[in-house]
Write a protein that holds these residues in place. Sequence first.
Motif, PDB file in Angstrom:
ATOM      1  N   GLU A 154       0.827  -1.204   0.000  1.00 47.58           N
ATOM      2  CA  GLU A 154       0.000   0.000   0.000  1.00 47.58           C
ATOM      3  C   GLU A 154       0.862   1.255   0.000  1.00 47.58           C
ATOM      4  OE1 GLU A 154      -3.511   1.986   2.715  1.00 47.58           O
ATOM      5  OE2 GLU A 154      -3.156  -0.175   2.843  1.00 47.58           O
ATOM      6  N   SER A 155       1.932   1.256   0.746  1.00 47.36           N
ATOM      7  CA  SER A 155       2.790   2.444   0.794  1.00 47.36           C
ATOM      8  C   SER A 155       3.464   2.690  -0.555  1.00 47.36           C
ATOM      9  CB  SER A 155       3.831   2.310   1.906  1.00 47.36           C
ATOM     10  OG  SER A 155       4.734   1.263   1.603  1.00 47.36           O
ATOM     11  N   THR A 156       3.853   1.635  -1.272  1.00 43.93           N
ATOM     12  CA  THR A 156       4.455   1.827  -2.594  1.00 43.93           C
ATOM     13  C   THR A 156       3.415   2.365  -3.589  1.00 43.93           C
ATOM     14  OG1 THR A 156       4.051  -0.499  -3.140  1.00 43.93           O
ATOM     15  CG2 THR A 156       6.242   0.070  -2.307  1.00 43.93           C
ATOM     16  N   GLU A 157       2.149   1.893  -3.471  1.00 40.54           N
ATOM     17  CA  GLU A 157       1.091   2.404  -4.349  1.00 40.54           C
ATOM     18  C   GLU A 157       0.826   3.881  -4.079  1.00 40.54           C
ATOM     19  OE1 GLU A 157      -2.282  -0.121  -3.798  1.00 40.54           O
ATOM     20  OE2 GLU A 157      -1.394  -1.778  -4.911  1.00 40.54           O
ATOM     21  N   VAL A 158       0.835   4.277  -2.817  1.00 39.93           N
ATOM     22  CA  VAL A 158       0.603   5.678  -2.457  1.00 39.93           C
ATOM     23  C   VAL A 158       1.730   6.548  -2.995  1.00 39.93           C
ATOM     24  CG1 VAL A 158       0.499   7.283  -0.507  1.00 39.93           C
ATOM     25  CG2 VAL A 158      -0.816   5.156  -0.446  1.00 39.93           C
ATOM     26  N   LYS A 159       2.961   6.069  -2.890  1.00 45.67           N
ATOM     27  CA  LYS A 159       4.096   6.832  -3.412  1.00 45.67           C
ATOM     28  C   LYS A 159       4.000   6.985  -4.929  1.00 45.67           C
ATOM     29  CE  LYS A 159       7.351   5.561   0.233  1.00 45.67           C
ATOM     30  NZ  LYS A 159       8.548   4.774   0.551  1.00 45.67           N
ATOM     31  N   ALA A 160       3.590   5.929  -5.627  1.00 45.03           N
ATOM     32  CA  ALA A 160       3.459   5.996  -7.082  1.00 45.03           C
ATOM     33  C   ALA A 160       2.357   6.983  -7.464  1.00 45.03           C
ATOM     34  CB  ALA A 160       3.147   4.608  -7.637  1.00 45.03           C
ATOM     35  N   ASP A 161       1.251   6.995  -6.736  1.00 45.14           N
ATOM     36  CA  ASP A 161       0.172   7.953  -7.004  1.00 45.14           C
ATOM     37  C   ASP A 161       0.651   9.383  -6.796  1.00 45.14           C
ATOM     38  OD1 ASP A 161      -1.617   5.971  -7.655  1.00 45.14           O
ATOM     39  OD2 ASP A 161      -2.538   5.880  -5.662  1.00 45.14           O
ATOM     40  N   LEU A 162       1.431   9.611  -5.739  1.00 45.19           N
ATOM     41  CA  LEU A 162       1.949  10.952  -5.476  1.00 45.19           C
ATOM     42  C   LEU A 162       2.860  11.427  -6.603  1.00 45.19           C
ATOM     43  CD1 LEU A 162       2.720  10.831  -1.631  1.00 45.19           C
ATOM     44  CD2 LEU A 162       0.963  12.166  -2.793  1.00 45.19           C
ATOM     45  N   VAL A 163       3.678  10.534  -7.113  1.00 44.97           N
ATOM     46  CA  VAL A 163       4.588  10.905  -8.196  1.00 44.97           C
ATOM     47  C   VAL A 163       3.779  11.275  -9.449  1.00 44.97           C
ATOM     48  CG1 VAL A 163       6.343   9.986  -9.771  1.00 44.97           C
ATOM     49  CG2 VAL A 163       6.540   9.580  -7.318  1.00 44.97           C
ATOM     50  N   GLU A 164       2.726  10.502  -9.738  1.00 47.13           N
ATOM     51  CA  GLU A 164       1.920  10.780 -10.928  1.00 47.13           C
ATOM     52  C   GLU A 164       1.173  12.106 -10.808  1.00 47.13           C
ATOM     53  OE1 GLU A 164      -0.703   7.492 -11.510  1.00 47.13           O
ATOM     54  OE2 GLU A 164       0.889   6.132 -12.097  1.00 47.13           O
ATOM     55  N   THR A 165       0.599  12.364  -9.661  1.00 43.73           N
ATOM     56  CA  THR A 165      -0.204  13.579  -9.497  1.00 43.73           C
ATOM     57  C   THR A 165       0.654  14.813  -9.253  1.00 43.73           C
ATOM     58  OG1 THR A 165      -0.474  13.115  -7.133  1.00 43.73           O
ATOM     59  CG2 THR A 165      -2.204  12.337  -8.625  1.00 43.73           C
ATOM     60  N   GLN A 166       1.886  14.642  -8.820  1.00 46.92           N
ATOM     61  CA  GLN A 166       2.741  15.776  -8.489  1.00 46.92           C
ATOM     62  C   GLN A 166       3.022  16.648  -9.713  1.00 46.92           C
ATOM     63  OE1 GLN A 166       6.461  14.612  -6.786  1.00 46.92           O
ATOM     64  NE2 GLN A 166       6.853  16.632  -5.896  1.00 46.92           N
ATOM     65  N   GLU A 167       3.216  16.036 -10.882  1.00 43.84           N
ATOM     66  CA  GLU A 167       3.513  16.831 -12.066  1.00 43.84           C
ATOM     67  C   GLU A 167       2.313  17.679 -12.482  1.00 43.84           C
ATOM     68  OE1 GLU A 167       3.172  14.694 -16.133  1.00 43.84           O
ATOM     69  OE2 GLU A 167       3.949  13.177 -14.734  1.00 43.84           O
ATOM     70  N   PHE A 168       1.102  17.213 -12.229  1.00 49.70           N
ATOM     71  CA  PHE A 168      -0.087  18.000 -12.545  1.00 49.70           C
ATOM     72  C   PHE A 168      -0.347  19.070 -11.493  1.00 49.70           C
ATOM     73  CE2 PHE A 168      -1.111  13.837 -14.567  1.00 49.70           C
ATOM     74  CZ  PHE A 168      -1.020  14.264 -15.869  1.00 49.70           C
ATOM     75  N   GLU A 169      -0.043  18.779 -10.256  1.00 49.00           N
ATOM     76  CA  GLU A 169      -0.284  19.748  -9.190  1.00 49.00           C
ATOM     77  C   GLU A 169       0.645  20.948  -9.298  1.00 49.00           C
ATOM     78  OE1 GLU A 169       0.040  17.487  -5.609  1.00 49.00           O
ATOM     79  OE2 GLU A 169      -1.970  16.638  -5.803  1.00 49.00           O
ATOM     80  N   GLU A 170       1.832  20.738  -9.842  1.00 49.68           N
ATOM     81  CA  GLU A 170       2.800  21.825  -9.951  1.00 49.68           C
ATOM     82  C   GLU A 170       2.439  22.794 -11.074  1.00 49.68           C
ATOM     83  OE1 GLU A 170       6.509  19.851 -10.494  1.00 49.68           O
ATOM     84  OE2 GLU A 170       6.693  19.297  -8.390  1.00 49.68           O
ATOM     85  N   LYS A 171       1.726  22.339 -12.088  1.00 49.27           N
ATOM     86  CA  LYS A 171       1.385  23.193 -13.222  1.00 49.27           C
ATOM     87  C   LYS A 171       0.192  24.075 -12.889  1.00 49.27           C
ATOM     88  CE  LYS A 171       3.068  20.131 -16.842  1.00 49.27           C
ATOM     89  NZ  LYS A 171       2.714  19.404 -18.058  1.00 49.27           N
ATOM     90  N   ARG A 172       0.134  25.229 -13.560  1.00 48.19           N
ATOM     91  CA  ARG A 172      -1.002  26.128 -13.382  1.00 48.19           C
ATOM     92  C   ARG A 172      -2.193  25.614 -14.180  1.00 48.19           C
ATOM     93  NH1 ARG A 172       1.980  31.269 -15.363  1.00 48.19           N
ATOM     94  NH2 ARG A 172       0.718  30.574 -17.077  1.00 48.19           N
ATOM     95  N   ASP A 173      -3.374  26.111 -13.856  1.00 53.25           N
ATOM     96  CA  ASP A 173      -4.595  25.687 -14.544  1.00 53.25           C
ATOM     97  C   ASP A 173      -4.569  26.086 -16.021  1.00 53.25           C
ATOM     98  OD1 ASP A 173      -5.584  24.551 -12.266  1.00 53.25           O
ATOM     99  OD2 ASP A 173      -6.870  26.245 -11.739  1.00 53.25           O
ATOM    100  N   ASP A 174      -3.971  27.227 -16.331  1.00 52.19           N
ATOM    101  CA  ASP A 174      -3.906  27.668 -17.723  1.00 52.19           C
ATOM    102  C   ASP A 174      -3.124  26.678 -18.585  1.00 52.19           C
ATOM    103  OD1 ASP A 174      -5.254  29.865 -16.878  1.00 52.19           O
ATOM    104  OD2 ASP A 174      -3.484  31.172 -16.754  1.00 52.19           O
ATOM    105  N   GLU A 175      -2.107  26.064 -18.008  1.00 45.29           N
ATOM    106  CA  GLU A 175      -1.312  25.099 -18.760  1.00 45.29           C
ATOM    107  C   GLU A 175      -2.043  23.766 -18.908  1.00 45.29           C
ATOM    108  OE1 GLU A 175       2.343  24.775 -16.682  1.00 45.29           O
ATOM    109  OE2 GLU A 175       2.928  26.838 -17.063  1.00 45.29           O
ATOM    110  N   LEU A 176      -2.849  23.418 -17.920  1.00 38.07           N
ATOM    111  CA  LEU A 176      -3.544  22.130 -17.949  1.00 38.07           C
ATOM    112  C   LEU A 176      -4.790  22.145 -18.832  1.00 38.07           C
ATOM    113  CD1 LEU A 176      -3.332  21.127 -14.191  1.00 38.07           C
ATOM    114  CD2 LEU A 176      -2.076  20.143 -16.085  1.00 38.07           C
TER     115      LEU A 176
END
Length: 152
Positions: free
Chosen positions: A22-44
């Motif tokens: 479960e901890s490895t799955e949570v880490k993988a989810d964080l890595v995937e969502t981190q690149e989207f969270e860092e971008k602004r809404d205009d870019e997304l």
Amino acid sequence: MGRRLRGAALRASKRIKLSEKESTEVKADLVETQEFEEKRDDELFVIDTTAVLPSRKQQQKKQVKAKDPRKNPSLKEQAQIEKLMQLHSPNQLQELVAKGKISSHVAVRKGSVQPNFDLWGSEDSKQQDETTLSTKKRKALAETKSPRKAKT
């Protein structure tokens, strides 16, 4: 080679494996969502301002659907109309149309026809049945009710 685990030790090892997974799955989810969270809404998100125009076929379908079915008969109705036009003269067609209009205004009321039978066979219904029958049926009923004379 160690002993085979049983009981509480086995359950504890299963819990440890599940928590690691479960901890490895949570880490993988964080890595995937981190690149989207860092971008602004205009870019997304991009708003598409160019509309796709409907094709000719789609426009023709809309025109066909928009036609009033009362004013534009279907193919089957057109064939029936052509057949009537071939069989009858214009005067006869006008008469047929007039008859159709008259018959369309006359409506049958529910309950205007009385049933000629009674499921439970009460005495009142038998008397009513006899009054509603035609003369031939009344005579036939009268013959069946009267005792027949033996021929000698």
